[in-house]
Design a protein around this motif. Structure first.
Motif, PDB file in Angstrom:
ATOM      1  N   THR A 158       0.830  -1.202   0.000  1.00  0.00           N
ATOM      2  CA  THR A 158       0.000   0.000   0.000  1.00  0.00           C
ATOM      3  C   THR A 158       0.862   1.247   0.000  1.00  0.00           C
ATOM      4  OG1 THR A 158      -1.658  -1.264   1.230  1.00  0.00           O
ATOM      5  CG2 THR A 158      -1.956   1.115   1.140  1.00  0.00           C
ATOM      6  N   LEU A 159       1.957   1.243   0.748  1.00  0.00           N
ATOM      7  CA  LEU A 159       2.867   2.388   0.739  1.00  0.00           C
ATOM      8  C   LEU A 159       3.438   2.634  -0.652  1.00  0.00           C
ATOM      9  CD1 LEU A 159       4.890   2.001   4.078  1.00  0.00           C
ATOM     10  CD2 LEU A 159       3.373   3.882   3.475  1.00  0.00           C
ATOM     11  N   ARG A 160       3.636   1.562  -1.419  1.00  0.00           N
ATOM     12  CA  ARG A 160       4.162   1.699  -2.781  1.00  0.00           C
ATOM     13  C   ARG A 160       3.068   2.042  -3.794  1.00  0.00           C
ATOM     14  NH1 ARG A 160       6.952  -3.113  -1.160  1.00  0.00           N
ATOM     15  NH2 ARG A 160       5.492  -4.366  -2.410  1.00  0.00           N
ATOM     16  N   LEU A 161       1.861   2.310  -3.290  1.00  0.00           N
ATOM     17  CA  LEU A 161       0.697   2.654  -4.124  1.00  0.00           C
ATOM     18  C   LEU A 161       0.246   1.481  -4.982  1.00  0.00           C
ATOM     19  CD1 LEU A 161       1.387   6.353  -5.205  1.00  0.00           C
ATOM     20  CD2 LEU A 161       0.340   5.463  -3.119  1.00  0.00           C
ATOM     21  N   GLU A 162       0.539   0.274  -4.518  1.00  0.00           N
ATOM     22  CA  GLU A 162       0.019  -0.920  -5.158  1.00  0.00           C
ATOM     23  C   GLU A 162      -1.254  -1.357  -4.433  1.00  0.00           C
ATOM     24  OE1 GLU A 162       3.110  -3.822  -5.050  1.00  0.00           O
ATOM     25  OE2 GLU A 162       4.589  -2.492  -5.972  1.00  0.00           O
ATOM     26  N   GLN A 163      -2.064  -2.147  -5.095  1.00  0.00           N
ATOM     27  CA  GLN A 163      -3.299  -2.631  -4.483  1.00  0.00           C
ATOM     28  C   GLN A 163      -3.024  -3.946  -3.767  1.00  0.00           C
ATOM     29  OE1 GLN A 163      -7.274  -2.134  -6.453  1.00  0.00           O
ATOM     30  NE2 GLN A 163      -7.203  -4.374  -6.481  1.00  0.00           N
ATOM     31  N   ALA A 164      -3.183  -3.950  -2.453  1.00  0.00           N
ATOM     32  CA  ALA A 164      -3.004  -5.166  -1.666  1.00  0.00           C
ATOM     33  C   ALA A 164      -4.300  -5.982  -1.684  1.00  0.00           C
ATOM     34  CB  ALA A 164      -2.611  -4.805  -0.246  1.00  0.00           C
ATOM     35  N   ASP A 165      -4.369  -7.012  -0.854  1.00  0.00           N
ATOM     36  CA  ASP A 165      -5.590  -7.818  -0.795  1.00  0.00           C
ATOM     37  C   ASP A 165      -6.748  -7.050  -0.169  1.00  0.00           C
ATOM     38  OD1 ASP A 165      -4.226  -7.843   1.646  1.00  0.00           O
ATOM     39  OD2 ASP A 165      -5.049  -9.785   2.232  1.00  0.00           O
ATOM     40  N   ARG A 166      -6.414  -6.128   0.748  1.00  0.00           N
ATOM     41  CA  ARG A 166      -7.427  -5.275   1.363  1.00  0.00           C
ATOM     42  C   ARG A 166      -6.755  -4.043   1.951  1.00  0.00           C
ATOM     43  NH1 ARG A 166      -6.823  -5.578   6.793  1.00  0.00           N
ATOM     44  NH2 ARG A 166      -6.231  -7.581   7.731  1.00  0.00           N
ATOM     45  N   VAL A 167      -7.581  -3.116   2.395  1.00  0.00           N
ATOM     46  CA  VAL A 167      -7.068  -1.899   3.041  1.00  0.00           C
ATOM     47  C   VAL A 167      -6.429  -2.281   4.375  1.00  0.00           C
ATOM     48  CG1 VAL A 167      -7.705   0.295   4.098  1.00  0.00           C
ATOM     49  CG2 VAL A 167      -8.785  -0.413   1.957  1.00  0.00           C
ATOM     50  N   PRO A 168      -5.176  -1.899   4.612  1.00  0.00           N
ATOM     51  CA  PRO A 168      -4.542  -2.191   5.909  1.00  0.00           C
ATOM     52  C   PRO A 168      -5.111  -1.286   7.006  1.00  0.00           C
ATOM     53  CG  PRO A 168      -2.925  -1.668   4.183  1.00  0.00           C
ATOM     54  CD  PRO A 168      -4.253  -1.251   3.674  1.00  0.00           C
ATOM     55  N   VAL A 169      -5.045  -1.789   8.226  1.00  0.00           N
ATOM     56  CA  VAL A 169      -5.487  -1.023   9.397  1.00  0.00           C
ATOM     57  C   VAL A 169      -4.278  -0.771  10.281  1.00  0.00           C
ATOM     58  CG1 VAL A 169      -6.948  -1.012  11.443  1.00  0.00           C
ATOM     59  CG2 VAL A 169      -7.802  -2.018   9.308  1.00  0.00           C
ATOM     60  N   LEU A 170      -3.975   0.509  10.498  1.00  0.00           N
ATOM     61  CA  LEU A 170      -2.840   0.907  11.336  1.00  0.00           C
ATOM     62  C   LEU A 170      -3.346   1.272  12.727  1.00  0.00           C
ATOM     63  CD1 LEU A 170       0.190   1.667  11.629  1.00  0.00           C
ATOM     64  CD2 LEU A 170      -0.423   3.963  10.832  1.00  0.00           C
ATOM     65  N   ALA A 190      -9.938   4.350  -0.855  1.00  0.00           N
ATOM     66  CA  ALA A 190      -9.425   2.998  -1.073  1.00  0.00           C
ATOM     67  C   ALA A 190      -9.286   2.579  -2.533  1.00  0.00           C
ATOM     68  CB  ALA A 190     -10.308   1.986  -0.339  1.00  0.00           C
ATOM     69  N   PRO A 191     -10.148   3.053  -3.455  1.00  0.00           N
ATOM     70  CA  PRO A 191     -10.079   2.530  -4.833  1.00  0.00           C
ATOM     71  C   PRO A 191      -8.672   2.621  -5.443  1.00  0.00           C
ATOM     72  CG  PRO A 191     -12.079   3.799  -4.556  1.00  0.00           C
ATOM     73  CD  PRO A 191     -11.287   3.983  -3.286  1.00  0.00           C
ATOM     74  N   GLY A 192      -8.200   1.485  -5.951  1.00  0.00           N
ATOM     75  CA  GLY A 192      -6.881   1.447  -6.586  1.00  0.00           C
ATOM     76  C   GLY A 192      -5.730   1.246  -5.636  1.00  0.00           C
ATOM     77  N   GLY A 193      -5.989   1.289  -4.327  1.00  0.00           N
ATOM     78  CA  GLY A 193      -4.916   1.162  -3.338  1.00  0.00           C
ATOM     79  C   GLY A 193      -4.424   2.520  -2.873  1.00  0.00           C
ATOM     80  N   GLY A 194      -3.391   2.489  -2.054  1.00  0.00           N
ATOM     81  CA  GLY A 194      -2.785   3.741  -1.605  1.00  0.00           C
ATOM     82  C   GLY A 194      -3.461   4.378  -0.410  1.00  0.00           C
ATOM     83  N   VAL A 206     -13.621  -2.293   8.517  1.00  0.00           N
ATOM     84  CA  VAL A 206     -12.650  -1.967   7.473  1.00  0.00           C
ATOM     85  C   VAL A 206     -12.042  -3.239   6.886  1.00  0.00           C
ATOM     86  CG1 VAL A 206     -10.431  -0.848   7.011  1.00  0.00           C
ATOM     87  CG2 VAL A 206     -12.134   0.315   8.426  1.00  0.00           C
ATOM     88  N   MET A 207     -11.733  -4.194   7.744  1.00  0.00           N
ATOM     89  CA  MET A 207     -11.121  -5.439   7.260  1.00  0.00           C
ATOM     90  C   MET A 207     -12.081  -6.254   6.395  1.00  0.00           C
ATOM     91  SD  MET A 207      -8.879  -6.697  10.555  1.00  0.00           S
ATOM     92  CE  MET A 207      -7.381  -5.790  11.031  1.00  0.00           C
ATOM     93  N   GLU A 208     -13.383  -6.090   6.627  1.00  0.00           N
ATOM     94  CA  GLU A 208     -14.367  -6.830   5.828  1.00  0.00           C
ATOM     95  C   GLU A 208     -14.762  -6.042   4.573  1.00  0.00           C
ATOM     96  OE1 GLU A 208     -17.568  -7.527   8.528  1.00  0.00           O
ATOM     97  OE2 GLU A 208     -16.376  -8.829   9.841  1.00  0.00           O
ATOM     98  N   TYR A 265     -10.269  -5.908  -1.621  1.00  0.00           N
ATOM     99  CA  TYR A 265     -10.233  -5.625  -3.056  1.00  0.00           C
ATOM    100  C   TYR A 265     -10.661  -6.865  -3.835  1.00  0.00           C
ATOM    101  CZ  TYR A 265      -7.720  -1.350  -1.873  1.00  0.00           C
ATOM    102  OH  TYR A 265      -7.371  -0.135  -1.346  1.00  0.00           O
ATOM    103  N   LYS A 266     -11.645  -6.695  -4.675  1.00  0.00           N
ATOM    104  CA  LYS A 266     -12.184  -7.829  -5.442  1.00  0.00           C
ATOM    105  C   LYS A 266     -11.208  -8.222  -6.557  1.00  0.00           C
ATOM    106  CE  LYS A 266     -15.879  -7.481  -2.928  1.00  0.00           C
ATOM    107  NZ  LYS A 266     -16.127  -8.405  -1.826  1.00  0.00           N
TER     108      LYS A 266
END
Length: 391
Positions: A18-30, A353-357, A384-386, A390-391
């Protein structure tokens, strides 16, 4: 590899993708839970400052009971170090439970000392600033030397305790920490620790040239101190990450920001990006008037923890430049219903969230026990985790 370490690596991959602006499996939670964690675990802030083991236990409770992908940092301050050096600035050395820092204690450098500071910032820091801030370092030898040795010993012990906490979080809960260190902008540093905020705003008007020269001279030392923290810890498979709290920009006129703040800020950001270190500024306040500036930062090499702003505008302006973190209002976690908290989280995810990042987190670090209800935090993070898959 054990199940726990698989979880650790999975979380790291999710965050750094996500930091690299790539789309992971889902939005991370910090998990942006600072001294709030002490109270969550049944301690006070003062207790965890004096007893780092209690700070570790508080973070273990966070990792065990709150759904997060990563904890931002080990939050306590080494009370014993400040006591050994004779600090009067941090009020938790009294009976106070909340860390307080006095701006008046920062007014220890005189306005006519800028030329001396600019000539050799490190020497000025050691020979002038430290003895003025720490009473024990102002004494004659051998008392000064003993205090310094005692402070250094306690700081070394504190570093070892922090390392043990980080290792336990990884080994027991598969929980990584995001930040490997912290840096400050030269202007914020001067305001926070040397001249006070009032002093700095007076210096901008009365000594503009000397003030600008001091910032320029101080910038290489700030970079060196940051790189020292990068190299202090063990090597990691992912880039090291530094937190960069920014205090003064939203108080400045744009012209003053352009003259005093932006040049060294950009230099610092570009230096660390070139050395494969992620610097994540905390953009305190409303940075909307500076979004065009931020577009000049190295693309995909940084993140931005935002306190305020229109998520749609931030996504539009910065989606190709940096990963966005935060924006969820901490006040809602305390005063809102679960339904209101989840609705706000959905709004942020729909826009960011769309597209990651986007890394989900609060708009600021949670500090006081009233900064957030645990049941709201759990409900929001689970949502958020549910919802953030990303589909």
């Amino acid at each position: 590899m054990s199940e726990v370490m698989n979880l650790y690596q999975e979380r790291l991959n999710r965050i750094f993708k996500t930091l690299r602006l790539e789309q992971a499996d889902r939005v991370p939670v910090l998990g942006t839970y600072g001294t709030w964690s002490s109270y969550f675990a049944g301690y006070t802030d003062a207790e965890t400052n004096w007893d780092t083991d209690k700070c570790g236990k508080a973070l273990m409770k966070v990792a065990d009971e709150l759904p997060v992908d990563m904890i931002h940092m080990i939050y306590n301050r080494p009370g014993g170090v400040y006591q050994a050096l004779g600090s009067s600035a941090f009020h938790y050395l009294s009976d106070s439970n909340i860390v307080q820092y006095s701006d008046e204690s920062a007014q220890i450098m005189k306005d006519d000392e800028y030329p001396e500071f600019t000539k050799d910032p490190f020497r000025f820091l050691v020979e002038k600033v430290l003895p003025r801030k720490y009473a024990e370092l102002a004494k004659d030898s051998p008392m000064r030397d003993l205090a310094f040795a005692k402070g250094a010993m306690k700081f070394g012990m504190y570093g070892g305790q922090k390392g043990a906490i980080e290792g336990s979080l990884a080994a027991q809960y598969g929980m990584p920490l995001l930040f490997d260190g912290i840096i400050l902008h030269p202007m914020d540093w001067i305001a926070d620790f040397f001249r006070g905020i009032k002093g700095v705003f007076g210096d901008i008007r009365r000594r503009p040239a000397e003030f600008a020269e001091a910032i320029q001279a101080f910038t290489p030392l700030v970079i060196r101190l940051g790189m020292g923290q990068v190299h202090m810890g063990p090597p990691k498979p992912n880039p090291k990450v530094l937190l960069f709290p920014l205090h003064l920009p939203t108080m400045l006129k744009v012209a003053d920001f352009d003259k005093y703040y932006w040049p060294s800020f950009k230099m610092i950001m570009e230096f660390f990006a070139a050395h494969n270190v992620y610097v994540i500024p905390f953009y305190e306040g409303d940075w909307s008037r500076y979004y065009n500036h931020l577009q000049e930062l190295p693309a995909k090499k940084t993140g931005g923890w935002f306190e305020h702003g229109d998520p749609k505008e931030i996504k539009d302006k910065l989606k190709d430049t940096m990963c966005v973190i935060g924006l969820f209002p901490a006040t809602l976690l305390q005063y809102g219903t679960k339904e209101e908290c989840i609705a706000k989280a959905k709004e942020l995810l729909d826009n960011l969230a769309p597209g990651g990042g986007y890394i989900f987190g609060t708009d600021k670090e949670l500090l006081a026990p009233a900064d957030g209800k645990a049941e709201n935090i759990i409900a929001v993070n689970e949502f958020v985790m549910e919802y953030g898959i990303y589909k």
